[in-house]
Design an enzyme around this catalytic site. Sequence first.
Site, PDB file in Angstrom:
ATOM      1  N   LYS A   1       0.885  -1.167   0.000  1.00  0.00           N
ATOM      2  CA  LYS A   1       0.000   0.000   0.000  1.00  0.00           C
ATOM      3  C   LYS A   1       0.919   1.212   0.000  1.00  0.00           C
ATOM      4  O   LYS A   1       1.499   1.566   1.011  1.00  0.00           O
ATOM      5  CB  LYS A   1      -0.916   0.012   1.222  1.00  0.00           C
ATOM      6  CG  LYS A   1      -1.870   1.193   1.208  1.00  0.00           C
ATOM      7  CD  LYS A   1      -2.748   1.203   2.444  1.00  0.00           C
ATOM      8  CE  LYS A   1      -3.884   2.211   2.330  1.00  0.00           C
ATOM      9  NZ  LYS A   1      -3.480   3.542   1.987  1.00  0.00           N
TER      10      LYS A   1
ATOM     11  N   ARG B   1      -3.827   8.452  -5.689  1.00  0.00           N
ATOM     12  CA  ARG B   1      -4.414   7.622  -6.726  1.00  0.00           C
ATOM     13  C   ARG B   1      -4.416   8.351  -8.064  1.00  0.00           C
ATOM     14  O   ARG B   1      -4.717   9.547  -8.111  1.00  0.00           O
ATOM     15  CB  ARG B   1      -5.856   7.332  -6.286  1.00  0.00           C
ATOM     16  CG  ARG B   1      -6.577   6.288  -7.081  1.00  0.00           C
ATOM     17  CD  ARG B   1      -6.487   4.976  -6.373  1.00  0.00           C
ATOM     18  NE  ARG B   1      -7.222   3.927  -7.030  1.00  0.00           N
ATOM     19  CZ  ARG B   1      -8.183   3.224  -6.441  1.00  0.00           C
ATOM     20  NH1 ARG B   1      -8.553   3.504  -5.216  1.00  0.00           N
ATOM     21  NH2 ARG B   1      -8.775   2.238  -7.069  1.00  0.00           N
TER      22      ARG B   1
ATOM     23  N   ARG C   1      -8.719  10.694  -8.102  1.00  0.00           N
ATOM     24  CA  ARG C   1      -9.929   9.945  -7.759  1.00  0.00           C
ATOM     25  C   ARG C   1     -11.139  10.866  -7.626  1.00  0.00           C
ATOM     26  O   ARG C   1     -12.268  10.405  -7.550  1.00  0.00           O
ATOM     27  CB  ARG C   1      -9.719   9.118  -6.490  1.00  0.00           C
ATOM     28  CG  ARG C   1      -9.567   9.922  -5.235  1.00  0.00           C
ATOM     29  CD  ARG C   1      -9.104   9.024  -4.130  1.00  0.00           C
ATOM     30  NE  ARG C   1     -10.162   8.779  -3.167  1.00  0.00           N
ATOM     31  CZ  ARG C   1      -9.939   8.253  -1.977  1.00  0.00           C
ATOM     32  NH1 ARG C   1      -8.726   7.882  -1.633  1.00  0.00           N
ATOM     33  NH2 ARG C   1     -10.925   8.073  -1.137  1.00  0.00           N
TER      34      ARG C   1
ATOM     35  N   GLU D   1      -1.066   4.171  -8.195  1.00  0.00           N
ATOM     36  CA  GLU D   1      -0.714   5.075  -7.104  1.00  0.00           C
ATOM     37  C   GLU D   1       0.562   5.792  -7.527  1.00  0.00           C
ATOM     38  O   GLU D   1       1.487   5.167  -8.069  1.00  0.00           O
ATOM     39  CB  GLU D   1      -0.480   4.262  -5.820  1.00  0.00           C
ATOM     40  CG  GLU D   1      -0.288   5.081  -4.570  1.00  0.00           C
ATOM     41  CD  GLU D   1      -1.596   5.570  -3.947  1.00  0.00           C
ATOM     42  OE1 GLU D   1      -2.693   5.350  -4.508  1.00  0.00           O
ATOM     43  OE2 GLU D   1      -1.511   6.202  -2.874  1.00  0.00           O
TER      44      GLU D   1
ATOM     45  N   PHE E   1      -1.439  -0.724 -10.504  1.00  0.00           N
ATOM     46  CA  PHE E   1      -1.932  -1.932  -9.825  1.00  0.00           C
ATOM     47  C   PHE E   1      -3.192  -2.539 -10.441  1.00  0.00           C
ATOM     48  O   PHE E   1      -3.641  -3.600 -10.014  1.00  0.00           O
ATOM     49  CB  PHE E   1      -2.108  -1.690  -8.319  1.00  0.00           C
ATOM     50  CG  PHE E   1      -3.031  -0.555  -7.958  1.00  0.00           C
ATOM     51  CD1 PHE E   1      -4.398  -0.679  -8.088  1.00  0.00           C
ATOM     52  CD2 PHE E   1      -2.513   0.627  -7.452  1.00  0.00           C
ATOM     53  CE1 PHE E   1      -5.242   0.355  -7.742  1.00  0.00           C
ATOM     54  CE2 PHE E   1      -3.348   1.679  -7.099  1.00  0.00           C
ATOM     55  CZ  PHE E   1      -4.724   1.534  -7.250  1.00  0.00           C
TER      56      PHE E   1
HETATM   57  P1  ATP Z   1     -10.295   6.012   2.112  1.00  0.00           P
HETATM   58  O1  ATP Z   1     -10.092   5.435   0.754  1.00  0.00           O
HETATM   59  O2  ATP Z   1     -10.676   4.995   3.130  1.00  0.00           O
HETATM   60  O3  ATP Z   1     -11.214   7.171   2.099  1.00  0.00           O
HETATM   61  P2  ATP Z   1      -7.548   6.819   2.032  1.00  0.00           P
HETATM   62  O4  ATP Z   1      -7.658   7.778   0.932  1.00  0.00           O
HETATM   63  O5  ATP Z   1      -6.612   7.167   3.145  1.00  0.00           O
HETATM   64  O6  ATP Z   1      -8.933   6.557   2.690  1.00  0.00           O
HETATM   65  P3  ATP Z   1      -7.197   4.101   2.053  1.00  0.00           P
HETATM   66  O7  ATP Z   1      -8.587   3.606   2.059  1.00  0.00           O
HETATM   67  O8  ATP Z   1      -6.443   4.143   3.305  1.00  0.00           O
HETATM   68  O9  ATP Z   1      -7.114   5.506   1.343  1.00  0.00           O
HETATM   69  O10 ATP Z   1      -6.463   3.143   1.056  1.00  0.00           O
HETATM   70  C1  ATP Z   1      -6.910   2.926  -0.215  1.00  0.00           C
HETATM   71  C2  ATP Z   1      -5.982   3.710  -1.095  1.00  0.00           C
HETATM   72  O11 ATP Z   1      -4.696   3.112  -1.095  1.00  0.00           O
HETATM   73  C3  ATP Z   1      -6.370   3.662  -2.545  1.00  0.00           C
HETATM   74  O12 ATP Z   1      -7.370   4.616  -2.825  1.00  0.00           O
HETATM   75  C4  ATP Z   1      -5.059   3.955  -3.251  1.00  0.00           C
HETATM   76  O13 ATP Z   1      -4.933   5.346  -3.430  1.00  0.00           O
HETATM   77  C5  ATP Z   1      -4.001   3.510  -2.258  1.00  0.00           C
HETATM   78  N1  ATP Z   1      -3.150   2.390  -2.714  1.00  0.00           N
HETATM   79  C6  ATP Z   1      -1.814   2.314  -2.520  1.00  0.00           C
HETATM   80  N2  ATP Z   1      -1.313   1.193  -3.007  1.00  0.00           N
HETATM   81  C7  ATP Z   1      -2.327   0.493  -3.561  1.00  0.00           C
HETATM   82  C8  ATP Z   1      -2.431  -0.761  -4.224  1.00  0.00           C
HETATM   83  N3  ATP Z   1      -1.386  -1.544  -4.417  1.00  0.00           N
HETATM   84  N4  ATP Z   1      -3.654  -1.146  -4.646  1.00  0.00           N
HETATM   85  C9  ATP Z   1      -4.749  -0.366  -4.450  1.00  0.00           C
HETATM   86  N5  ATP Z   1      -4.704   0.820  -3.821  1.00  0.00           N
HETATM   87  C10 ATP Z   1      -3.513   1.259  -3.375  1.00  0.00           C
END
Ligand code: ATP
Length: 568
Positions: free
Chosen positions: A254, A259, A274, A304, A345
């Site tokens: 992650k 995004r 996004r 990402e 990804f």
């Molecule tokens: P939320 O999406 O819950 O509102 P956030 O923006 O902090 O909060 P997270 O949910 O914590 O994001 O994590 C999902 C995000 O992780 C994805 O939207 C993407 O931007 C990021 N990400 C990083 N690496 C990857 C990966 N390998 N596959 C998918 N998403 C990834």
Amino acid sequence: MLYQELAELYSQIEGTTKRLEKTEILSKFLKKLSDEDKDVMYLLIGKIYPEGNEKEIGISTQIALKAISKSNGATDSKVLEMWKKIGDLGKVAEELSKQKKQTTLKLVGKLTIQKVLENLRKLPELQGKGTISLKLLLITELLASASPLEAKYLTRTLIGDLRIGIKSSTIREALASAFFSGDARKQASEKIQNAYDKLSDLAIIFELSKKGIEHLEKVSLKTDKPIKVMLAQKALSIEDGFEKCGEYLAAEYKYDGFRMLINKKNDSVDLYTRRLENVTKQFPDIVEVVKKNIKAKSCIIDSEIIGYNPKTKKYMPFQAISQRIRRKYEIDRLVKELPVEVKAFDIVLCNDEDLINSPFEQRSKLLKKIIKSEKYKITTADQLITNKVSKVREFYEKAIKDNQEGLILKNLNAPYKPGSRVGYMLKLKEELRDFDLVITGAEYGTGKRAGWFSSFILSCMGNKKDEYLEIGKVGTGINEKEDEGKITFKELTKQLKPLIIAEKGTSLQVKPKIIVAVTYQEIQKSTNYSSGYALRFPRVNVLRPDKPLSEITDIKEVEDAYKGQKKK
Ligand code: ATP
């Protein structure tokens, strides 16, 4: 169609808080809407083009204020005074228009949707110095011939604050109710949503809904339109991840970046956040990399973007590169100072083939095949496919050691669901005490911070759309001087000034737009803020220009965090 009809619709929708009523009012309107006037669909959500189009109205409250005074023959100071009292620039325009002398009202009632769109669409074309007076001309021309009600909604549209409380789900339901009945209606509502998630274009969705369900079903992905991204749920543990994903799963790093959707068609590349904002201009480096390292004629890739230090080549946290999303000037310098790498990804379209319903494992394989990996330019996400908890644990530790946030666990058989948090990907990360909140107010500073805003009111989302509940004030985590990646008071003040909605003494109310990730020590019950809670020792961690307003922390999450904290 006359703009007055749309203004009356806005007014009726604003007049009720009941969702069902809003849907019914809108549904009646849509039944009568002709294909010729389909662009009204954009105006319904305060836009002039479909989502993902980089051209936005972008008028500051200051310019709108000037246009209101000019078109009504009032002084700027009078308009400013009324605005401070009423707190809604739209209502100020309405009031002043009512007071206008009858003799100037000859043109009122003639404003067409076409003319409104024509002028509004010229605004984003005017860039740079010397264009303010041209912008003013275009706006004043509209306001001068607007009825009071038209002036109200025109003004609100200009400053991007329509305030009629309409959600995309209301539009979907209204379309379903306008063109389908009985059992077909429920089915249609889902099809409309699916089609919208793929196309993000309300005017086209309107046309297709009118034509029939089979036309909605046929909607396929297009490289010239951004799709809504699939979102992640939380994994409570690695075991929980396996339970939800199946016997085998894919674990991926992650990455701590932001995004980005990459749409490519031959030599034309479009990049979206996004929030479906078109950020192609900000990332000429990525455009080049995509052209060079992606071996497909057309594709839509989900990725990402992470930043690295150009000297040490060390990966940096998101906050260090977040300014690259918004900055529209000095791009060449930023490309050199804050270089980025694409971590691809997922792929949902390849050589015109729609892959949305193909299993993730297949999509992922194809992605690896078409990407020519080049470190510090573009690579696919680090991935491990396994059925063992211990292997995932090792991989998680490795990700943390590599300064990334944790893992994303993915269901190998799952399709890609645009716009949904369906649980086909789960995030596994250290839980920080942090919320994503929106700034709804600010106060001027004194002493060293004079001239800047130095304290900021934070709000979470309420239970209703467009309802923001205050939860605290923050001044920590923001810098006085420029420092790598940290936001400064000066910069934040600059971003907030065009968003001022009302001003009382040194306190200001601002349009909810700037989102910040805030860490805190504790949540307390409080009568000082409208949410009923207050954050103890809040600190701004980073700005989140990549996040849509609809996805900020809501009051339920705050309540849950408060309860969770009491249990501990
Ligand atoms: P939320 O999406 O819950 O509102 P956030 O923006 O902090 O909060 P997270 O949910 O914590 O994001 O994590 C999902 C995000 O992780 C994805 O939207 C993407 O931007 C990021 N990400 C990083 N690496 C990857 C990966 N390998 N596959 C998918 N998403 C990834």
